[in-house]
Write a protein that holds these residues in place. Sequence first.
Motif, PDB file in Angstrom:
ATOM      1  N   SER A   1      -3.051   0.548  -2.270  1.00 47.55           N
ATOM      2  CA  SER A   1      -2.582  -0.829  -2.100  1.00 47.55           C
ATOM      3  C   SER A   1      -1.291  -0.884  -1.278  1.00 47.55           C
ATOM      4  O   SER A   1      -0.872  -1.933  -0.825  1.00 47.55           O
ATOM      5  CB  SER A   1      -2.377  -1.482  -3.462  1.00 47.55           C
ATOM      6  OG  SER A   1      -1.457  -0.722  -4.190  1.00 47.55           O
TER       7      SER A   1
ATOM      8  N   GLN B   1     -17.199   0.341  -3.301  1.00 47.65           N
ATOM      9  CA  GLN B   1     -15.867   0.751  -3.757  1.00 47.65           C
ATOM     10  C   GLN B   1     -15.901   1.607  -5.025  1.00 47.65           C
ATOM     11  O   GLN B   1     -14.978   2.379  -5.293  1.00 47.65           O
ATOM     12  CB  GLN B   1     -15.037  -0.490  -4.087  1.00 47.65           C
ATOM     13  CG  GLN B   1     -14.564  -1.244  -2.896  1.00 47.65           C
ATOM     14  CD  GLN B   1     -13.585  -2.327  -3.330  1.00 47.65           C
ATOM     15  OE1 GLN B   1     -12.640  -2.070  -4.052  1.00 47.65           O
ATOM     16  NE2 GLN B   1     -13.855  -3.543  -2.886  1.00 47.65           N
TER      17      GLN B   1
ATOM     18  N   GLN C   1     -14.431  -7.345   6.572  1.00 50.21           N
ATOM     19  CA  GLN C   1     -14.639  -7.989   5.269  1.00 50.21           C
ATOM     20  C   GLN C   1     -14.426  -6.986   4.134  1.00 50.21           C
ATOM     21  O   GLN C   1     -14.598  -5.778   4.333  1.00 50.21           O
ATOM     22  CB  GLN C   1     -16.061  -8.534   5.209  1.00 50.21           C
ATOM     23  CG  GLN C   1     -16.221  -9.745   6.100  1.00 50.21           C
ATOM     24  CD  GLN C   1     -17.589 -10.371   5.944  1.00 50.21           C
ATOM     25  OE1 GLN C   1     -18.288 -10.112   4.979  1.00 50.21           O
ATOM     26  NE2 GLN C   1     -17.966 -11.181   6.912  1.00 50.21           N
ATOM     27  N   PRO C   2     -14.049  -7.510   2.949  1.00 49.81           N
ATOM     28  CA  PRO C   2     -13.864  -6.592   1.807  1.00 49.81           C
ATOM     29  C   PRO C   2     -15.163  -5.868   1.471  1.00 49.81           C
ATOM     30  O   PRO C   2     -16.255  -6.420   1.650  1.00 49.81           O
ATOM     31  CB  PRO C   2     -13.465  -7.523   0.658  1.00 49.81           C
ATOM     32  CG  PRO C   2     -13.054  -8.799   1.290  1.00 49.81           C
ATOM     33  CD  PRO C   2     -13.772  -8.905   2.596  1.00 49.81           C
ATOM     34  N   TYR C   3     -14.998  -4.629   0.988  1.00 46.95           N
ATOM     35  CA  TYR C   3     -16.184  -3.848   0.615  1.00 46.95           C
ATOM     36  C   TYR C   3     -16.794  -4.418  -0.665  1.00 46.95           C
ATOM     37  O   TYR C   3     -16.052  -4.818  -1.575  1.00 46.95           O
ATOM     38  CB  TYR C   3     -15.812  -2.384   0.348  1.00 46.95           C
ATOM     39  CG  TYR C   3     -15.251  -1.671   1.554  1.00 46.95           C
ATOM     40  CD1 TYR C   3     -16.049  -1.420   2.667  1.00 46.95           C
ATOM     41  CD2 TYR C   3     -13.929  -1.227   1.563  1.00 46.95           C
ATOM     42  CE1 TYR C   3     -15.538  -0.752   3.763  1.00 46.95           C
ATOM     43  CE2 TYR C   3     -13.404  -0.569   2.657  1.00 46.95           C
ATOM     44  CZ  TYR C   3     -14.215  -0.340   3.761  1.00 46.95           C
ATOM     45  OH  TYR C   3     -13.689   0.317   4.847  1.00 46.95           O
TER      46      TYR C   3
ATOM     47  N   GLU D   1      -6.522  -3.964   2.371  1.00 46.68           N
ATOM     48  CA  GLU D   1      -6.866  -5.350   2.001  1.00 46.68           C
ATOM     49  C   GLU D   1      -8.361  -5.506   1.745  1.00 46.68           C
ATOM     50  O   GLU D   1      -8.788  -6.498   1.146  1.00 46.68           O
ATOM     51  CB  GLU D   1      -6.384  -6.336   3.084  1.00 46.68           C
ATOM     52  CG  GLU D   1      -7.067  -6.220   4.443  1.00 46.68           C
ATOM     53  CD  GLU D   1      -6.555  -5.048   5.283  1.00 46.68           C
ATOM     54  OE1 GLU D   1      -5.606  -4.378   4.857  1.00 46.68           O
ATOM     55  OE2 GLU D   1      -7.142  -4.799   6.349  1.00 46.68           O
ATOM     56  N   LYS D   2      -9.139  -4.503   2.168  1.00 40.96           N
ATOM     57  CA  LYS D   2     -10.586  -4.594   1.943  1.00 40.96           C
ATOM     58  C   LYS D   2     -10.988  -4.026   0.568  1.00 40.96           C
ATOM     59  O   LYS D   2     -12.150  -4.030   0.202  1.00 40.96           O
ATOM     60  CB  LYS D   2     -11.332  -3.833   3.045  1.00 40.96           C
ATOM     61  CG  LYS D   2     -11.207  -4.519   4.398  1.00 40.96           C
ATOM     62  CD  LYS D   2     -12.233  -4.018   5.373  1.00 40.96           C
ATOM     63  CE  LYS D   2     -11.777  -2.733   6.026  1.00 40.96           C
ATOM     64  NZ  LYS D   2     -12.742  -2.248   7.009  1.00 40.96           N
ATOM     65  N   LEU D   3      -9.985  -3.515  -0.184  1.00 35.05           N
ATOM     66  CA  LEU D   3     -10.263  -2.915  -1.496  1.00 35.05           C
ATOM     67  C   LEU D   3      -9.806  -3.845  -2.610  1.00 35.05           C
ATOM     68  O   LEU D   3      -8.892  -4.644  -2.431  1.00 35.05           O
ATOM     69  CB  LEU D   3      -9.532  -1.580  -1.624  1.00 35.05           C
ATOM     70  CG  LEU D   3      -9.925  -0.492  -0.609  1.00 35.05           C
ATOM     71  CD1 LEU D   3      -8.951   0.670  -0.708  1.00 35.05           C
ATOM     72  CD2 LEU D   3     -11.348  -0.027  -0.855  1.00 35.05           C
ATOM     73  N   ASP D   4     -10.432  -3.686  -3.797  1.00 40.98           N
ATOM     74  CA  ASP D   4     -10.025  -4.468  -4.972  1.00 40.98           C
ATOM     75  C   ASP D   4      -8.694  -3.941  -5.500  1.00 40.98           C
ATOM     76  O   ASP D   4      -8.222  -2.894  -5.084  1.00 40.98           O
ATOM     77  CB  ASP D   4     -11.082  -4.336  -6.072  1.00 40.98           C
ATOM     78  CG  ASP D   4     -12.339  -5.118  -5.714  1.00 40.98           C
ATOM     79  OD1 ASP D   4     -12.256  -5.966  -4.800  1.00 40.98           O
ATOM     80  OD2 ASP D   4     -13.388  -4.856  -6.333  1.00 40.98           O
TER      81      ASP D   4
END
Lengths: 277, 309
Positions: A235, A222, A215-217, A243-246
């Motif tokens: 990215s 972050q 799942q995204p952090y 993909e888990k980062l903004d």
Amino acid sequence: MTRFIRNPMILKELRQRLRERRAWLLPTLYLLTVSGTVCFAYYATTTMQPANRQHPLQGAEIGIALFLTAVVTQLVLLLLMAPIFSAGSLTIEKEQRTFAALLTSLLSAPQIWWGKFVAAFLYLLLLLFGALPLLAICFAFGGVEVRDLLQVVGSTILVLASISAVGLWCSSVFRRSVHSTAASYTIVLVLSIVTLVVFAVWSDHWQTATARFNQPYPTYIQAPLWLNPFYPFLSFLNGNGAEKLDSPLSSWLLYSAIGCLSAAFAIRNIQRAGEQL
Amino acid sequence: MIEVQQLRKYYRRSRGLDGFSLQVSRGELVGLVGPNGAGKTTLIKILATLIKSDEGSAVVAGHDVFSDPRPVRASVGYLPDVAGIYQDMRIQEYLEFFADAFRLEGAVRSRAIQQALERSGLADRRTDFVEHLSLGWKQRLHLVKCLLHSPAVLLLDEPATGLDPLARIALREQLKHLRDEGLTILIASHILSDLEDICSRIVFIADGKNIREDSDFALPATQQAASVDCEIRYLGPRDTVTGALAGIPGARILEASEGYCRISLPGTAHESSDFLRNLLALGLTITSFDTRGLGLEAKYRRTFERKAP
């Protein structure tokens, strides 16, 4: 506005910088290092493949590998050079005892800052744009789009501008170039390495505690990474956890804020610099 | 042109200025003397808008130094005690940079640069790098840089430090010339003979306060006021001197010791030379007769000797 464009400080600074031996030595070494690293990356990507590889090596994979290697090497080198140009800008005037002449002229503190900033920043831009042909090689392999290149170059410019502003702030605080440069490097190290370590520890702790491995952090995990100058490059690591980062927007905003604050504090210090002389 | 009232400046561990006041009129060349740490540099830095005082007021060329610094900078040429210079610039580039920094444009800019090159004697070396100049030439370049924007006031802090005798003489002549042009000059220096030669007034400063003021140093004795101070060294009895003085109304002995006396004679240099003739006629052997009075060095010693560590 005209006074900022036709600022005599810019001409003076550029003239002085380009008369130094390092003016031609640094770009040469810089381009040799970046191209050497890219060549090594090409060799490593094409020859050192894992034995259990299931499909033949694609051109796009080479392209992305070369691109990432080039932009990361480039940013590492530029981050190492940025303090050299900015952190000594004002301290050298103090050391050479020429600052009083600037402060008692009709140049305003923002004009002095702007002249120093532009001169330091333009030199870094010269290095950055000098390496563009190397980055363009990656297009031949595919996997990298012009949009990626623009994003990377734009992000690098923003980070370098902010780091230059931080360097100038250090230069406005200290009297000696050696102290100011050391302080600037400490800040660069904290931003580049400490943020990464903090993120690694926090994310590991969070994943272990919550068992949410795919799942995204959350934002607070972050957040330290937004301060990392390499964050926008993550990215490109599709399928490797990126993909888990903004999106890098938070990082860009943060760097803009750091740059603006550093500029404001440096200008305030220049206005009060007479007391230091 | 310069009005300083009760300036006080405190540093963390010391006092820079402690109620210092000074008035300098247009066209005056005023010397500022005092021991190290007396407050000379602090005063000049305040007038040059580099630092702010804690109390008091300072007005230069009609503008308040603290509330209105920009017009003050436009009217002041400032030469710091240890003035740095951009070694890696050519002489002309150096002057061009400061002409631009003072917002000179077009014909005014070109004229100012040309005038500075001619005034400094560096017109033929305009393309030389500054680092190739000797200290004396660099100081000349500094001075003309300060004059580029035609300031009304010149603030000089130890301008002759490190200069050889010839360069010092040249600097002195240049300052005299500027004084004659009507520039107001405040100069802090430890070289008393130079100040004595060029200043119209000397201000003594110690512990940030005015200690004493003396005028008319640069004027010849004949133009001075109603009396002349004479220093006489002689061989023979003191009575001869006192006897000769007794006949001159208003004459008095200021200081006397064996074979030496300093006297004040009414009138001008003519009267003092009559007095000298009189002494010789009385058979006194005169080894030295000086009408310049007590020199600045002696005054300095008398003022500060008690304060010396």
